[in-house]
Structure formats: C-alpha cells, structure tokens
Motif scaffolding. Sequence first.
Motif, PDB file in Angstrom:
ATOM      1  N   ALA A 283       0.841  -1.211   0.000  1.00 48.01           N
ATOM      2  CA  ALA A 283       0.000   0.000   0.000  1.00 48.01           C
ATOM      3  C   ALA A 283       0.863   1.243   0.000  1.00 48.01           C
ATOM      4  CB  ALA A 283      -0.919  -0.030   1.222  1.00 48.01           C
ATOM      5  N   GLY A 284       1.965   1.211   0.753  1.00 47.33           N
ATOM      6  CA  GLY A 284       2.869   2.360   0.772  1.00 47.33           C
ATOM      7  C   GLY A 284       3.568   2.546  -0.557  1.00 47.33           C
ATOM      8  N   GLU A 285       3.921   1.480  -1.249  1.00 51.17           N
ATOM      9  CA  GLU A 285       4.608   1.591  -2.534  1.00 51.17           C
ATOM     10  C   GLU A 285       3.716   2.200  -3.609  1.00 51.17           C
ATOM     11  OE1 GLU A 285       6.381  -1.967  -3.942  1.00 51.17           O
ATOM     12  OE2 GLU A 285       7.529  -2.362  -2.092  1.00 51.17           O
ATOM     13  N   TYR A 286       2.459   1.765  -3.638  1.00 53.54           N
ATOM     14  CA  TYR A 286       1.559   2.202  -4.710  1.00 53.54           C
ATOM     15  C   TYR A 286       0.660   3.374  -4.296  1.00 53.54           C
ATOM     16  CZ  TYR A 286       2.952  -1.944  -7.307  1.00 53.54           C
ATOM     17  OH  TYR A 286       3.681  -2.876  -7.986  1.00 53.54           O
ATOM     18  N   GLY A 287       0.784   3.848  -3.054  1.00 48.67           N
ATOM     19  CA  GLY A 287       0.007   5.008  -2.614  1.00 48.67           C
ATOM     20  C   GLY A 287      -1.489   4.719  -2.557  1.00 48.67           C
ATOM     21  N   ILE A 288      -1.827   3.502  -2.200  1.00 51.80           N
ATOM     22  CA  ILE A 288      -3.236   3.138  -2.071  1.00 51.80           C
ATOM     23  C   ILE A 288      -3.434   2.497  -0.702  1.00 51.80           C
ATOM     24  CG2 ILE A 288      -3.663   2.854  -4.556  1.00 51.80           C
ATOM     25  CD1 ILE A 288      -3.176  -0.128  -4.227  1.00 51.80           C
ATOM     26  N   SER A 289      -4.688   2.202  -0.343  1.00 51.11           N
ATOM     27  CA  SER A 289      -4.959   1.605   0.963  1.00 51.11           C
ATOM     28  C   SER A 289      -4.639   0.108   0.945  1.00 51.11           C
ATOM     29  CB  SER A 289      -6.425   1.805   1.351  1.00 51.11           C
ATOM     30  OG  SER A 289      -7.272   1.098   0.447  1.00 51.11           O
ATOM     31  N   ALA A 290      -4.425  -0.432   2.142  1.00 52.23           N
ATOM     32  CA  ALA A 290      -4.158  -1.863   2.258  1.00 52.23           C
ATOM     33  C   ALA A 290      -5.356  -2.678   1.782  1.00 52.23           C
ATOM     34  CB  ALA A 290      -3.826  -2.215   3.714  1.00 52.23           C
ATOM     35  N   GLU A 291      -6.575  -2.154   2.027  1.00 50.10           N
ATOM     36  CA  GLU A 291      -7.768  -2.850   1.570  1.00 50.10           C
ATOM     37  C   GLU A 291      -7.799  -2.943   0.056  1.00 50.10           C
ATOM     38  OE1 GLU A 291     -11.356  -4.857   1.286  1.00 50.10           O
ATOM     39  OE2 GLU A 291      -9.912  -4.655   2.930  1.00 50.10           O
ATOM     40  N   ARG A 292      -7.357  -1.842  -0.624  1.00 49.71           N
ATOM     41  CA  ARG A 292      -7.337  -1.844  -2.085  1.00 49.71           C
ATOM     42  C   ARG A 292      -6.319  -2.865  -2.601  1.00 49.71           C
ATOM     43  NH1 ARG A 292      -9.759  -2.385  -6.505  1.00 49.71           N
ATOM     44  NH2 ARG A 292      -8.709  -1.463  -8.340  1.00 49.71           N
ATOM     45  N   VAL A 293      -5.186  -2.983  -1.924  1.00 48.52           N
ATOM     46  CA  VAL A 293      -4.185  -3.983  -2.304  1.00 48.52           C
ATOM     47  C   VAL A 293      -4.776  -5.389  -2.179  1.00 48.52           C
ATOM     48  CG1 VAL A 293      -1.940  -4.981  -1.722  1.00 48.52           C
ATOM     49  CG2 VAL A 293      -2.254  -2.501  -1.649  1.00 48.52           C
ATOM     50  N   ARG A 294      -5.535  -5.621  -1.096  1.00 48.04           N
ATOM     51  CA  ARG A 294      -6.148  -6.942  -0.896  1.00 48.04           C
ATOM     52  C   ARG A 294      -7.140  -7.245  -2.004  1.00 48.04           C
ATOM     53  NH1 ARG A 294     -10.462  -9.301   0.533  1.00 48.04           N
ATOM     54  NH2 ARG A 294     -11.579  -7.326   0.716  1.00 48.04           N
ATOM     55  N   GLN A 295      -7.922  -6.233  -2.432  1.00 50.95           N
ATOM     56  CA  GLN A 295      -8.898  -6.436  -3.497  1.00 50.95           C
ATOM     57  C   GLN A 295      -8.200  -6.790  -4.816  1.00 50.95           C
ATOM     58  OE1 GLN A 295     -11.179  -2.824  -3.568  1.00 50.95           O
ATOM     59  NE2 GLN A 295     -12.339  -3.329  -1.689  1.00 50.95           N
ATOM     60  N   ILE A 296      -7.119  -6.071  -5.121  1.00 48.81           N
ATOM     61  CA  ILE A 296      -6.359  -6.355  -6.354  1.00 48.81           C
ATOM     62  C   ILE A 296      -5.779  -7.770  -6.298  1.00 48.81           C
ATOM     63  CG2 ILE A 296      -4.315  -5.704  -7.694  1.00 48.81           C
ATOM     64  CD1 ILE A 296      -4.790  -2.810  -6.789  1.00 48.81           C
ATOM     65  N   GLU A 297      -5.266  -8.131  -5.127  1.00 50.15           N
ATOM     66  CA  GLU A 297      -4.688  -9.468  -4.949  1.00 50.15           C
ATOM     67  C   GLU A 297      -5.754 -10.543  -5.152  1.00 50.15           C
ATOM     68  OE1 GLU A 297      -2.329 -11.952  -1.462  1.00 50.15           O
ATOM     69  OE2 GLU A 297      -3.719 -10.350  -0.923  1.00 50.15           O
ATOM     70  N   THR A 298      -6.914 -10.364  -4.566  1.00 49.44           N
ATOM     71  CA  THR A 298      -7.991 -11.356  -4.682  1.00 49.44           C
ATOM     72  C   THR A 298      -8.440 -11.499  -6.122  1.00 49.44           C
ATOM     73  OG1 THR A 298      -8.745 -10.838  -2.442  1.00 49.44           O
ATOM     74  CG2 THR A 298     -10.299 -11.963  -3.900  1.00 49.44           C
ATOM     75  N   SER A 299      -8.588 -10.384  -6.804  1.00 47.08           N
ATOM     76  CA  SER A 299      -9.015 -10.411  -8.206  1.00 47.08           C
ATOM     77  C   SER A 299      -7.976 -11.100  -9.089  1.00 47.08           C
ATOM     78  CB  SER A 299      -9.274  -8.987  -8.695  1.00 47.08           C
ATOM     79  OG  SER A 299      -9.634  -8.991 -10.061  1.00 47.08           O
ATOM     80  N   ALA A 300      -6.691 -10.811  -8.835  1.00 49.21           N
ATOM     81  CA  ALA A 300      -5.617 -11.403  -9.636  1.00 49.21           C
ATOM     82  C   ALA A 300      -5.551 -12.916  -9.418  1.00 49.21           C
ATOM     83  CB  ALA A 300      -4.286 -10.747  -9.289  1.00 49.21           C
ATOM     84  N   LEU A 301      -5.667 -13.338  -8.163  1.00 46.25           N
ATOM     85  CA  LEU A 301      -5.612 -14.764  -7.868  1.00 46.25           C
ATOM     86  C   LEU A 301      -6.798 -15.499  -8.487  1.00 46.25           C
ATOM     87  CD1 LEU A 301      -4.469 -14.729  -4.128  1.00 46.25           C
ATOM     88  CD2 LEU A 301      -3.110 -15.362  -6.130  1.00 46.25           C
ATOM     89  N   LYS A 302      -7.963 -14.894  -8.468  1.00 48.60           N
ATOM     90  CA  LYS A 302      -9.142 -15.503  -9.065  1.00 48.60           C
ATOM     91  C   LYS A 302      -8.955 -15.680 -10.564  1.00 48.60           C
ATOM     92  CE  LYS A 302     -14.159 -14.950  -9.456  1.00 48.60           C
ATOM     93  NZ  LYS A 302     -15.330 -14.100  -9.108  1.00 48.60           N
ATOM     94  N   LYS A 303      -8.373 -14.675 -11.193  1.00 49.38           N
ATOM     95  CA  LYS A 303      -8.142 -14.742 -12.640  1.00 49.38           C
ATOM     96  C   LYS A 303      -7.123 -15.837 -12.966  1.00 49.38           C
ATOM     97  CE  LYS A 303      -6.830 -11.885 -16.614  1.00 49.38           C
ATOM     98  NZ  LYS A 303      -6.437 -10.533 -17.062  1.00 49.38           N
ATOM     99  N   MET A 304      -6.071 -15.897 -12.182  1.00 46.15           N
ATOM    100  CA  MET A 304      -5.038 -16.908 -12.419  1.00 46.15           C
ATOM    101  C   MET A 304      -5.596 -18.322 -12.189  1.00 46.15           C
ATOM    102  SD  MET A 304      -1.663 -15.213 -10.642  1.00 46.15           S
ATOM    103  CE  MET A 304      -0.707 -16.687 -10.959  1.00 46.15           C
ATOM    104  N   ARG A 305      -6.413 -18.479 -11.138  1.00 47.57           N
ATOM    105  CA  ARG A 305      -6.980 -19.784 -10.834  1.00 47.57           C
ATOM    106  C   ARG A 305      -7.856 -20.275 -11.988  1.00 47.57           C
ATOM    107  NH1 ARG A 305      -9.337 -18.407  -6.560  1.00 47.57           N
ATOM    108  NH2 ARG A 305      -7.545 -18.751  -5.202  1.00 47.57           N
ATOM    109  N   GLY A 306      -8.618 -19.382 -12.560  1.00 48.81           N
ATOM    110  CA  GLY A 306      -9.459 -19.754 -13.688  1.00 48.81           C
ATOM    111  C   GLY A 306      -8.632 -20.189 -14.898  1.00 48.81           C
ATOM    112  N   MET A 307      -7.530 -19.498 -15.159  1.00 48.38           N
ATOM    113  CA  MET A 307      -6.679 -19.841 -16.289  1.00 48.38           C
ATOM    114  C   MET A 307      -5.987 -21.208 -16.075  1.00 48.38           C
ATOM    115  SD  MET A 307      -4.874 -16.209 -17.279  1.00 48.38           S
ATOM    116  CE  MET A 307      -3.978 -17.019 -18.608  1.00 48.38           C
ATOM    117  N   LEU A 308      -5.515 -21.445 -14.819  1.00 48.31           N
ATOM    118  CA  LEU A 308      -4.842 -22.708 -14.544  1.00 48.31           C
ATOM    119  C   LEU A 308      -5.799 -23.895 -14.613  1.00 48.31           C
ATOM    120  CD1 LEU A 308      -2.533 -21.602 -11.572  1.00 48.31           C
ATOM    121  CD2 LEU A 308      -1.844 -22.119 -13.924  1.00 48.31           C
ATOM    122  N   GLN A 309      -7.021 -23.706 -14.129  1.00 44.99           N
ATOM    123  CA  GLN A 309      -8.015 -24.774 -14.224  1.00 44.99           C
ATOM    124  C   GLN A 309      -8.379 -25.091 -15.661  1.00 44.99           C
ATOM    125  OE1 GLN A 309     -11.226 -23.337 -11.773  1.00 44.99           O
ATOM    126  NE2 GLN A 309     -10.322 -24.080  -9.855  1.00 44.99           N
ATOM    127  N   ALA A 310      -8.451 -24.058 -16.494  1.00 44.82           N
ATOM    128  CA  ALA A 310      -8.750 -24.260 -17.912  1.00 44.82           C
ATOM    129  C   ALA A 310      -7.614 -25.017 -18.597  1.00 44.82           C
ATOM    130  CB  ALA A 310      -9.001 -22.930 -18.578  1.00 44.82           C
TER     131      ALA A 310
END
Length: 313
Positions: A283-310
């Motif tokens: 959050a400090g590196e990108y100038g955003i909140s920790a909650e926003r970092v968690r949301q980006i992380e969750t979205s990225a992991l979901k996208k990756m999981r879908g690609m790996l399952q496919a």
Amino acid sequence: MTLKNAYKPHSHVRQTMPATQTAAAPLAFPMLPSLGVGTLDSYISYVNRVPMLSAAEELHLAQSFRQTENVDAAKTLVLSHLRLVVSVARQYLGYGIPHADLIQEGNIGLMKAVKRYDPNQGARLVSYAIHWIKAEIHEYILKNWRLVKIATTKAQRKLFFNLRSNKPTLSALTPNEVAALAKALDVKGADVKEMEIRLAGGDIALEGDDSDEESAYAPIQWLADNTQEPTERMAAAATDALHGPKLDQALMALDERSRDIVQSRWLAMDADGNGTKTLHDLAGEYGISAERVRQIETSALKKMRGMLQAQAA
C-alpha cells in the motif's frame, strides 16, 4: 500322553490275522465321529481309536505292500500309526506353529516312511517312521517359524532344535556355558552365540492392526515409498507443470501492478515461508490503501486460478 503310552497296543481292539492267510486283509477301523467332524479334537479322538498292529500283522502288511504294492496294506500301516504322529507333533508346540499343521506335516513323513520301509531289516515300523516324521516337521518349522531363514546349515539346525532345551537358565549364555553347549552338541562356539542371538530376536509385522494403540503404527507407515506410484507421479507432474510454464503464462496475463502484488505476496518467500511484503508494505509503494491492495490481490488470484483450471482440463 507320552510317546510310549501313545504307541501301546490296545489288545481289546486288535484284530488277529490267521497265520495261513497270504493276502493282506484290511483291518476294520472305526468310522469318524458324526459330530465335530473336521475339528482337531475329533481327529485325535479318531486316531486314538484306530487299533494297533501286532508285529506279525505289521510284517505281513509291509511285505504285501513292498512285493505287490497293495495300496490297502499301505493305508492300514499309515492309519495304525497316526497316533504316533499326533504324539510327536505335540513335542513341537513351543515353536508357535498350529498343532494341526504339525500333524499334517508329520503325516506326510509317515507316508514317506511307509513307502520306504523294508520289513526284512528286522526293525519295527515305529522305529523307522519316527525319524521321517520328525524330519518332515523340522523342515516345516524352519520354513514357517520366521520370515527370515535362521537355520540353513546342519549345525544351525541342530542348535535350533536343541539350544533352548539345553540352556541351563533363561539368561544369556556365559562363555563357559557356550563352550559346554558347543562341546555337547558338537558345534562351534561362534555358532552357539549366533543362534542364541537369532532366537532371542523377534519378527515385526510389516503392517499394523486396526487398533488405536501405539503398536498399530507399523513399519509400513514409514517404509512406504509412494514417489514411484503411478497416480502420485501423475499428480507430481501436473503440479510441476502448474508451477512452471503454466504459472508463468497466468502471471503474464495480469497487469504489471497485479503481477507484482501476487509475486510479492505468494511467490517470493522469506526464510519463514511467508511473503516478503505485507499488504501495508505494498500500500505504501503504490500510494493506495491496504484494503485496495487486498482487493487487487484477490481479483488477480481468481483470474489466475481460472486460467490454470482451464489449462489443466
């Protein structure tokens, strides 16, 4: 019942044979009991009721079998000595082998003795057969007493069947006792020591039982090697593929910020196995909140999981 008493003829059940008779006439033996047939007790009860043979009857039957291969004569000789086998087999119960198995092997030895018995040598069948009965039982015990063969030479066989009965105490043998036993059994002192160690050891079951006790944990639990098992190899290959090229493809499908967050949180581990950066660090590196970092992380992991399952499908 001692061996001597076991072989004592029963005069009240013996059938005499006329001296002028030339062909072997089979003796009338009692039938197996109608109740309890197939049990060891009923078998022993039956063989103890089989009449013994007189010396003349035995000689006549043995000569008939030897000269004309009269199977009925051989059968009569075997049946009349079955009680001898039971008595001899009882002497070997201390080795943990079922009595019925010992009797069965002894019966094989008895049949071999009848086949080879020469009545013209002047010895009774009982004296000749007892050696064959014991030999067959000895061989069976050595093959089945332990998974690992412990008596493969003549000296070892002699020690196996005589060491325990000749030990003066239950304690370990002293050097003087080893020397005395070696002299008495006509073997080397080193053989006595080796056999004592082997007999003192015990077998361990490879697989445990179904209980919850500590003894249920058997060597199979820690000796098993599943690395070469087909399904395990297939799963390992699939995991390696997901952690290799396929994972790189899924990461490259993310935007730069999402990829950096996932790598910092999940792929770059410190010595303790944790991600090198926390949500607050990113959050400090990108100038955003920790909650926003968690949301980006969750979205990225979901996208990756879908690609790996496919890709796995």
